[in-house]
Design a protein around this motif. Structure first.
Motif, PDB file in Angstrom:
ATOM      1  N   PHE A 121       1.034  -1.312   0.492  1.00  0.00           N
ATOM      2  CA  PHE A 121      -0.377  -0.062   0.315  1.00  0.00           C
ATOM      3  C   PHE A 121       0.585   1.176   0.120  1.00  0.00           C
ATOM      4  N   GLY A 122       0.525   1.618  -1.074  1.00  0.00           N
ATOM      5  CA  GLY A 122       1.921   3.236  -1.250  1.00  0.00           C
ATOM      6  C   GLY A 122       0.948   4.585  -1.724  1.00  0.00           C
ATOM      7  N   LEU A 123       1.640   5.344  -1.756  1.00  0.00           N
ATOM      8  CA  LEU A 123       1.016   6.604  -2.151  1.00  0.00           C
ATOM      9  C   LEU A 123       1.992   7.650  -3.190  1.00  0.00           C
ATOM     10  N   PHE A 124       1.610   8.056  -4.011  1.00  0.00           N
ATOM     11  CA  PHE A 124       2.606   8.994  -4.830  1.00  0.00           C
ATOM     12  C   PHE A 124       1.974   9.287  -6.075  1.00  0.00           C
ATOM     13  N   PHE A 125       2.038  10.386  -6.194  1.00  0.00           N
ATOM     14  CA  PHE A 125       2.398  11.326  -7.410  1.00  0.00           C
ATOM     15  C   PHE A 125       2.214  10.575  -9.139  1.00  0.00           C
ATOM     16  N   ALA A 126       0.885  10.370  -9.423  1.00  0.00           N
ATOM     17  CA  ALA A 126       1.532  10.074 -10.936  1.00  0.00           C
ATOM     18  C   ALA A 126       2.152  10.878 -11.884  1.00  0.00           C
ATOM     19  N   ASP A 127       3.015  11.685 -11.328  1.00  0.00           N
ATOM     20  CA  ASP A 127       3.622  12.074 -12.384  1.00  0.00           C
ATOM     21  C   ASP A 127       4.068  12.065 -13.419  1.00  0.00           C
ATOM     22  N   PRO A 128       4.332  12.829 -14.923  1.00  0.00           N
ATOM     23  CA  PRO A 128       4.542  12.141 -16.256  1.00  0.00           C
ATOM     24  C   PRO A 128       6.076  11.615 -16.259  1.00  0.00           C
ATOM     25  N   ALA A 129       6.742  12.188 -15.195  1.00  0.00           N
ATOM     26  CA  ALA A 129       8.198  11.959 -15.213  1.00  0.00           C
ATOM     27  C   ALA A 129       8.564  10.791 -14.234  1.00  0.00           C
ATOM     28  N   TYR A 130       6.860   9.640 -13.482  1.00  0.00           N
ATOM     29  CA  TYR A 130       7.487   8.954 -13.144  1.00  0.00           C
ATOM     30  C   TYR A 130       6.715   8.001 -13.760  1.00  0.00           C
ATOM     31  N   LEU A 131       6.434   8.024 -14.839  1.00  0.00           N
ATOM     32  CA  LEU A 131       6.017   7.477 -15.680  1.00  0.00           C
ATOM     33  C   LEU A 131       6.545   6.796 -16.699  1.00  0.00           C
ATOM     34  N   THR A 132       5.987   5.672 -16.919  1.00  0.00           N
ATOM     35  CA  THR A 132       6.624   5.061 -18.434  1.00  0.00           C
ATOM     36  C   THR A 132       6.772   5.936 -19.643  1.00  0.00           C
ATOM     37  N   ALA A 133       7.327   5.488 -20.148  1.00  0.00           N
ATOM     38  CA  ALA A 133       6.567   6.867 -21.864  1.00  0.00           C
ATOM     39  C   ALA A 133       5.317   6.129 -22.652  1.00  0.00           C
ATOM     40  N   GLY A 134       6.097   4.523 -23.211  1.00  0.00           N
ATOM     41  CA  GLY A 134       4.563   4.226 -23.677  1.00  0.00           C
ATOM     42  C   GLY A 134       3.442   3.539 -23.057  1.00  0.00           C
ATOM     43  N   ALA A 135       2.897   3.619 -23.304  1.00  0.00           N
ATOM     44  CA  ALA A 135       1.376   3.365 -23.222  1.00  0.00           C
ATOM     45  C   ALA A 135       0.328   2.396 -24.413  1.00  0.00           C
ATOM     46  N   ASN A 136      -0.331   1.115 -23.566  1.00  0.00           N
ATOM     47  CA  ASN A 136      -1.094   0.414 -23.820  1.00  0.00           C
ATOM     48  C   ASN A 136      -2.527   1.086 -24.565  1.00  0.00           C
ATOM     49  N   GLN A 137      -2.572   0.001 -25.462  1.00  0.00           N
ATOM     50  CA  GLN A 137      -3.973   0.766 -26.260  1.00  0.00           C
ATOM     51  C   GLN A 137      -4.863   1.143 -25.895  1.00  0.00           C
ATOM     52  N   ASP A 138      -5.286   1.450 -24.325  1.00  0.00           N
ATOM     53  CA  ASP A 138      -5.769   2.559 -23.296  1.00  0.00           C
ATOM     54  C   ASP A 138      -5.115   3.457 -23.328  1.00  0.00           C
ATOM     55  N   LYS A 139      -4.243   3.977 -23.374  1.00  0.00           N
ATOM     56  CA  LYS A 139      -3.603   5.000 -23.591  1.00  0.00           C
ATOM     57  C   LYS A 139      -2.938   5.024 -22.210  1.00  0.00           C
ATOM     58  N   LYS A 140      -3.364   3.554 -20.709  1.00  0.00           N
ATOM     59  CA  LYS A 140      -2.151   3.845 -19.663  1.00  0.00           C
ATOM     60  C   LYS A 140      -1.056   3.008 -19.888  1.00  0.00           C
ATOM     61  N   ARG A 141      -0.502   4.230 -18.610  1.00  0.00           N
ATOM     62  CA  ARG A 141       0.962   3.792 -18.936  1.00  0.00           C
ATOM     63  C   ARG A 141       1.034   3.217 -16.991  1.00  0.00           C
ATOM     64  N   GLN A 142       2.910   2.449 -16.533  1.00  0.00           N
ATOM     65  CA  GLN A 142       2.735   2.868 -15.701  1.00  0.00           C
ATOM     66  C   GLN A 142       3.761   3.228 -14.769  1.00  0.00           C
ATOM     67  N   VAL A 143       3.846   2.545 -13.521  1.00  0.00           N
ATOM     68  CA  VAL A 143       5.330   3.506 -13.019  1.00  0.00           C
ATOM     69  C   VAL A 143       6.171   2.894 -13.088  1.00  0.00           C
ATOM     70  N   SER A 144       7.260   4.087 -13.933  1.00  0.00           N
ATOM     71  CA  SER A 144       8.253   3.597 -14.238  1.00  0.00           C
ATOM     72  C   SER A 144       8.884   2.638 -13.013  1.00  0.00           C
ATOM     73  N   ALA A 145      10.233   2.207 -13.665  1.00  0.00           N
ATOM     74  CA  ALA A 145      11.691   1.122 -12.671  1.00  0.00           C
ATOM     75  C   ALA A 145      11.912   2.769 -11.866  1.00  0.00           C
ATOM     76  N   SER A 146      12.481   3.833 -12.603  1.00  0.00           N
ATOM     77  CA  SER A 146      12.975   4.800 -11.365  1.00  0.00           C
ATOM     78  C   SER A 146      11.850   5.249 -10.525  1.00  0.00           C
ATOM     79  N   GLY A 147      10.325   5.479 -11.317  1.00  0.00           N
ATOM     80  CA  GLY A 147       9.584   5.957 -10.515  1.00  0.00           C
ATOM     81  C   GLY A 147       9.287   4.897  -8.696  1.00  0.00           C
TER      82      GLY A 147
END
Length: 223
Positions: free
Chosen positions: A137-163
């Motif tokens: 259970f974590g708290l997180f701000f989904a800032d673009p810098a913390y997300l992967t650059a690519g997205a799936n078909q629904d335009k969803k992104r993931q938390v990046s390794a550094s994120g």
């Protein structure tokens, strides 16, 4: 969930520390402390998963056997249960906390899928690792810098390794009770689920599972 999680960098001086700390403190106040959250949230996740697997009536014993729509429903159920647990209202996203819209994301995989509408917003990230019986259970701000650059078909992104290092954990790798039906043999589970009435399933449950404490939740689900 991924086996290697970097140490959180969310401390004084982090650009999102003050906001995440305020959310953390508000959640802790609502739940009467961090220990209550650690005690109450993992069973909530267990319930949300098990009620959909529904082993006594379906014969299924794992999350992997569920249909895609059922897996989506579990995420929705976790959202509803978390919102109710903390007594928060729904907003434009999943809930409103400290006047801000926030998203609740749940996964049994190794990452979370962040929708476009949640980018830039605070997120409550929850996860259940069924293989290792661990919860998160974590708290997180989904800032673009913390997300992967690519997205799936629904335009969803993931938390990046550094994120991952930008998550403030309320608990990480916390014990998660195993699904009861995975602790008994598949043959025993099949004999129980083969019964046509709730009474017959409960009788067979007690016949098949000896010298083991069986919780009320398991008995109710079997009936």
């Amino acid at each position: 969930m991924r086996a290697s999680i970097p140490q959180s960098q969310v401390s004084a001086g982090h650009p999102r520390f003050a906001e995440l700390a305020a959310i953390r403190d508000d959640l802790c106040q609502r739940a009467n402390g961090i220990q209550a959250i650690k005690s109450d949230i993992p069973p909530l996740l267990r319930e949300a998963i098990d009620i959909v697997i529904d082993t006594p009536r379906t014969g299924r014993r794992s999350y992997d056997e569920l249909e895609k729509t059922e897996k989506t429903y579990i995420g929705t159920r976790v959202e509803i249960l978390v919102r109710s647990y903390f007594q928060l209202s729904k907003g434009a996203l999943d809930l409103v906390i400290l006047g801000n819209d926030a998203d609740v994301k749940f996964t049994t995989a190794n990452n979370w899928m962040i929708p476009r509408e949640a980018v830039g917003a605070p997120c409550l990230l929850l996860a259940a690792d069924e293989q290792r019986a661990l919860s998160y259970f974590g708290l997180f701000f989904a800032d673009p810098a913390y997300l992967t650059a690519g997205a799936n078909q629904d335009k969803k992104r993931q938390v990046s390794a550094s994120g991952f290092a930008n998550i403030m954990w309320l608990f990480c790798q916390h014990p998660l009770k195993r699904n009861f039906w995975q602790t008994i043999s598949s043959d025993a589970a099949s004999r129980i689920s083969a019964q046509r009435t709730g009474n017959d399933r409960v009788v067979t449950l007690f016949r098949e599972v000896q010298d083991t404490v069986i919780s009320r939740d398991v008995i109710e689900a079997t009936a």
